[in-house]
Design a protein around this motif. Sequence first.
Motif, mmCIF file in Angstrom:
data_model
loop_
_atom_site.group_PDB
_atom_site.id
_atom_site.type_symbol
_atom_site.label_atom_id
_atom_site.label_comp_id
_atom_site.label_asym_id
_atom_site.label_seq_id
_atom_site.Cartn_x
_atom_site.Cartn_y
_atom_site.Cartn_z
ATOM 1 N N ASP A 16 0.830 -1.202 0.000
ATOM 2 C CA ASP A 16 0.000 0.000 0.000
ATOM 3 C C ASP A 16 0.865 1.252 0.000
ATOM 4 O OD1 ASP A 16 -2.260 -1.568 0.008
ATOM 5 O OD2 ASP A 16 -2.673 -1.296 2.146
ATOM 6 N N ALA A 17 1.957 1.236 0.763
ATOM 7 C CA ALA A 17 2.863 2.386 0.805
ATOM 8 C C ALA A 17 3.518 2.591 -0.556
ATOM 9 C CB ALA A 17 3.915 2.201 1.892
ATOM 10 N N SER A 20 0.952 4.092 -2.844
ATOM 11 C CA SER A 20 0.767 5.509 -2.492
ATOM 12 C C SER A 20 1.904 6.360 -3.026
ATOM 13 C CB SER A 20 0.662 5.680 -0.980
ATOM 14 O OG SER A 20 -0.502 5.082 -0.500
ATOM 15 N N ARG A 23 1.552 6.603 -6.794
ATOM 16 C CA ARG A 23 0.449 7.512 -7.135
ATOM 17 C C ARG A 23 0.833 8.969 -6.908
ATOM 18 N NH1 ARG A 23 -4.546 3.953 -4.727
ATOM 19 N NH2 ARG A 23 -4.814 2.659 -6.588
ATOM 20 N N SER A 24 1.604 9.233 -5.871
ATOM 21 C CA SER A 24 2.031 10.617 -5.625
ATOM 22 C C SER A 24 2.961 11.085 -6.741
ATOM 23 C CB SER A 24 2.685 10.773 -4.255
ATOM 24 O OG SER A 24 3.946 10.151 -4.220
#
Length: 117
Positions: A16-17, A20, A23-24
């Motif tokens: 998940d990290a 994230s 995506r950033s």
Amino acid sequence: MSPQRPDTHIHEQKGDASISFLRSRIDELDARIIGLLQHRARLAAQVQRERIHRGGTRIAAGREAEVRRRFSAGLGPTGDAVADAVLLLCRGAADGDASRRPSDDVADRGGERRADL
């Protein structure tokens, strides 16, 4: 149903990290792309105004074909669609009307099209 193993939960959190973070990065790229498109639209408006000032049409179909070829060469089969979206975005930059097409400019000039501009 068996309880989830603790190491699996940790792996999912790391995943998940990672998502994230990726995506950033995509969001950062999107912001840069938007800024570049806005800059391109301003430059296109200047070109359009100058071309019209010289008696030409607002849109140069030959130039648009060059842009499509470049996008297709760089992006493959989806390049045409991307080029069309970019051209549409920038096409109305001079007067705020992005819905106009090259054929509209020919009609505005009584059917005359100056390819030299």
